[in-house]
Every structure is written in structure tokens, then in C-alpha cells.
Scaffold this motif. Structure first.
Motif, PDB file in Angstrom:
ATOM      1  N   ARG A   8     -24.089 -35.626  13.338  1.00 62.29           N
ATOM      2  CA  ARG A   8     -25.375 -35.202  12.770  1.00 62.29           C
ATOM      3  C   ARG A   8     -26.193 -36.410  12.345  1.00 62.29           C
ATOM      4  NH1 ARG A   8     -27.518 -35.388   8.081  1.00 62.29           N
ATOM      5  NH2 ARG A   8     -29.048 -33.925   7.369  1.00 62.29           N
ATOM      6  N   TRP A   9     -27.439 -36.455  12.851  1.00 62.38           N
ATOM      7  CA  TRP A   9     -28.392 -37.483  12.462  1.00 62.38           C
ATOM      8  C   TRP A   9     -29.702 -36.822  12.053  1.00 62.38           C
ATOM      9  CZ3 TRP A   9     -33.245 -38.604  14.362  1.00 62.38           C
ATOM     10  CH2 TRP A   9     -33.838 -39.752  13.821  1.00 62.38           C
ATOM     11  N   ARG A  10     -30.447 -37.471  11.143  1.00 62.41           N
ATOM     12  CA  ARG A  10     -31.706 -36.923  10.642  1.00 62.41           C
ATOM     13  C   ARG A  10     -32.774 -37.997  10.566  1.00 62.41           C
ATOM     14  NH1 ARG A  10     -34.728 -37.763   6.814  1.00 62.41           N
ATOM     15  NH2 ARG A  10     -36.173 -36.208   6.090  1.00 62.41           N
ATOM     16  N   GLY A  11     -33.982 -37.601  10.910  1.00 66.63           N
ATOM     17  CA  GLY A  11     -35.158 -38.460  10.758  1.00 66.63           C
ATOM     18  C   GLY A  11     -36.384 -37.585  10.562  1.00 66.63           C
ATOM     19  N   ALA A  12     -37.548 -38.218  10.431  1.00 66.99           N
ATOM     20  CA  ALA A  12     -38.793 -37.464  10.303  1.00 66.99           C
ATOM     21  C   ALA A  12     -39.929 -38.274  10.922  1.00 66.99           C
ATOM     22  CB  ALA A  12     -39.106 -37.150   8.846  1.00 66.99           C
ATOM     23  N   VAL A  53     -42.578 -33.713  10.259  1.00 68.47           N
ATOM     24  CA  VAL A  53     -41.645 -32.846  10.972  1.00 68.47           C
ATOM     25  C   VAL A  53     -40.274 -33.514  10.887  1.00 68.47           C
ATOM     26  CG1 VAL A  53     -40.966 -31.888  13.210  1.00 68.47           C
ATOM     27  CG2 VAL A  53     -43.381 -31.892  12.533  1.00 68.47           C
ATOM     28  N   GLU A  54     -39.339 -32.811  10.278  1.00 77.83           N
ATOM     29  CA  GLU A  54     -37.959 -33.293  10.197  1.00 77.83           C
ATOM     30  C   GLU A  54     -37.274 -33.011  11.525  1.00 77.83           C
ATOM     31  OE1 GLU A  54     -34.165 -32.941   7.217  1.00 77.83           O
ATOM     32  OE2 GLU A  54     -35.432 -31.174   7.453  1.00 77.83           O
ATOM     33  N   VAL A  55     -36.501 -33.977  11.989  1.00 80.03           N
ATOM     34  CA  VAL A  55     -35.756 -33.843  13.239  1.00 80.03           C
ATOM     35  C   VAL A  55     -34.283 -34.061  12.916  1.00 80.03           C
ATOM     36  CG1 VAL A  55     -35.405 -34.742  15.573  1.00 80.03           C
ATOM     37  CG2 VAL A  55     -37.707 -34.743  14.565  1.00 80.03           C
ATOM     38  N   VAL A  56     -33.459 -33.071  13.233  1.00 78.24           N
ATOM     39  CA  VAL A  56     -32.016 -33.182  13.065  1.00 78.24           C
ATOM     40  C   VAL A  56     -31.398 -33.066  14.444  1.00 78.24           C
ATOM     41  CG1 VAL A  56     -29.935 -32.153  12.060  1.00 78.24           C
ATOM     42  CG2 VAL A  56     -32.068 -32.211  10.738  1.00 78.24           C
ATOM     43  N   THR A  57     -30.599 -34.047  14.783  1.00 83.14           N
ATOM     44  CA  THR A  57     -29.926 -34.041  16.082  1.00 83.14           C
ATOM     45  C   THR A  57     -28.437 -33.809  15.853  1.00 83.14           C
ATOM     46  OG1 THR A  57     -31.550 -35.611  16.909  1.00 83.14           O
ATOM     47  CG2 THR A  57     -29.555 -35.329  18.209  1.00 83.14           C
ATOM     48  N   LEU A  58     -27.921 -32.774  16.490  1.00 82.89           N
ATOM     49  CA  LEU A  58     -26.500 -32.447  16.434  1.00 82.89           C
ATOM     50  C   LEU A  58     -25.936 -32.628  17.831  1.00 82.89           C
ATOM     51  CD1 LEU A  58     -26.768 -29.083  14.472  1.00 82.89           C
ATOM     52  CD2 LEU A  58     -26.238 -31.336  13.523  1.00 82.89           C
ATOM     53  N   SER A  59     -24.819 -33.317  17.924  1.00 79.66           N
ATOM     54  CA  SER A  59     -24.160 -33.445  19.226  1.00 79.66           C
ATOM     55  C   SER A  59     -22.696 -33.076  19.050  1.00 79.66           C
ATOM     56  CB  SER A  59     -24.328 -34.856  19.802  1.00 79.66           C
ATOM     57  OG  SER A  59     -23.878 -35.843  18.898  1.00 79.66           O
ATOM     58  N   LEU A  60     -22.146 -32.483  20.066  1.00 76.47           N
ATOM     59  CA  LEU A  60     -20.773 -31.990  20.040  1.00 76.47           C
ATOM     60  C   LEU A  60     -19.935 -32.827  20.998  1.00 76.47           C
ATOM     61  CD1 LEU A  60     -19.066 -29.731  18.756  1.00 76.47           C
ATOM     62  CD2 LEU A  60     -19.603 -28.334  20.758  1.00 76.47           C
ATOM     63  N   TRP A  61     -18.774 -33.270  20.504  1.00 72.48           N
ATOM     64  CA  TRP A  61     -17.921 -34.211  21.241  1.00 72.48           C
ATOM     65  C   TRP A  61     -16.480 -33.728  21.269  1.00 72.48           C
ATOM     66  CZ3 TRP A  61     -20.445 -38.322  23.386  1.00 72.48           C
ATOM     67  CH2 TRP A  61     -21.747 -38.548  22.910  1.00 72.48           C
ATOM     68  N   ASP A  62     -15.770 -34.124  22.324  1.00 71.39           N
ATOM     69  CA  ASP A  62     -14.349 -33.801  22.421  1.00 71.39           C
ATOM     70  C   ASP A  62     -13.524 -34.529  21.363  1.00 71.39           C
ATOM     71  OD1 ASP A  62     -14.511 -32.035  24.595  1.00 71.39           O
ATOM     72  OD2 ASP A  62     -14.327 -33.657  26.063  1.00 71.39           O
ATOM     73  N   SER A  63     -13.899 -35.783  21.038  1.00 67.30           N
ATOM     74  CA  SER A  63     -13.090 -36.577  20.106  1.00 67.30           C
ATOM     75  C   SER A  63     -13.930 -37.715  19.526  1.00 67.30           C
ATOM     76  CB  SER A  63     -11.890 -37.184  20.842  1.00 67.30           C
ATOM     77  OG  SER A  63     -12.346 -38.168  21.771  1.00 67.30           O
ATOM     78  N   MET A  64     -13.423 -38.346  18.474  1.00 70.27           N
ATOM     79  CA  MET A  64     -14.090 -39.529  17.918  1.00 70.27           C
ATOM     80  C   MET A  64     -14.073 -40.674  18.923  1.00 70.27           C
ATOM     81  SD  MET A  64     -15.697 -39.122  15.126  1.00 70.27           S
ATOM     82  CE  MET A  64     -16.043 -40.843  14.753  1.00 70.27           C
TER      83      MET A  64
END
Length: 111
Positions: A8-12, A53-64
Motif C-alpha cells: 500500500r502506497w499513498r500520495g495526493a 485528489v488522494e491516490v492509494v495504490t494497492l498491489s497484490l504479490w505472491d511473496s515479499m
């Protein structure tokens, strides 16, 4: 697989720059997420508040390990691209990672 990782990352950005930033993000970070082995998807969320405008980016991964393939040896540090500073008025330099238990996952993501 017992779990996956949600990054999870956030910016605006200024409301007037939102479309330009989303296009820029799609051509840089989102593209790189999707092309990294172990990435299962990217979600970009937006919401307006005041004149930003707030932007939240979520990415899904198999592993660290897969996250590190994208982000490098310090995956808790955000990855930025040339042009980001021209548009972002707020940006988190720290990224959060969460374990997503297998029972909470959509089975189609595991295929």
C-alpha cells in the motif's frame, strides 16, 4: 501458499492534475508492477478532498521476495519515477505491507 502480500502506497495531487497523474502512474509504476513476476494485480483508488485528489495504490504479490523484485532490497521505501515530483503535492516515502490470509483471497487470484 498460506498468504499473499498487499503493498500500500499513498500520495495526493491537485484536482486539476489528477488525470495527468493517473496517466503517468499507469505508464510507469502500474506498468512496472504488472510486468514484475509474482504480481497478482494492481488497484488504484482515488478520492477527492478539498482541492486535492488522494491516490492509494494497492498491489497484490505472491511473496515479499516478489515485492523485492519490484522495489529492491528496501521494499518499505516507495519507488518513484521521473515526473512524479511535477505532479504529486503529497507523497508517502514509506510503503506498508500486509499479509493477506489465504481464506480472504479470491480463488481466481490463486490460479
Amino acid at each position: 501458499m498460506d498468504s499473499m502480500i498487499m503493498r500500500r502506497w499513498r500520495g495526493a495531487v491537485r484536482a486539476t492534475d489528477a488525470d495527468a497523474y493517473l496517466a503517468h502512474q499507469s505508464a510507469t509504476g502500474v506498468r512496472d508492477y504488472r510486468s514484475t513476476p509474482g504480481n497478482r494485480g494492481v488497484f488504484v483508488l482515488t478520492r477527492a478532498f478539498d482541492d486535492l485528489v488522494e491516490v492509494v495504490t494497492l498491489s497484490l504479490w505472491d511473496s515479499m521476495e516478489d515485492v523485492r523484485r519490484f522495489a529492491g532490497e528496501h521494499p518499505e521505501v516507495a519507488v518513484f519515477y521521473p515526473g512524479d515530483d511535477d505532479l504529486l503535492v503529497e507523497k508517502d516515502v514509506h510503503v506498508d505491507h500486509f499479509e493477506v490470509p489465504e481464506h480472504a483471497l479470491d480463488p481466481s487470484l490463486l490460479a
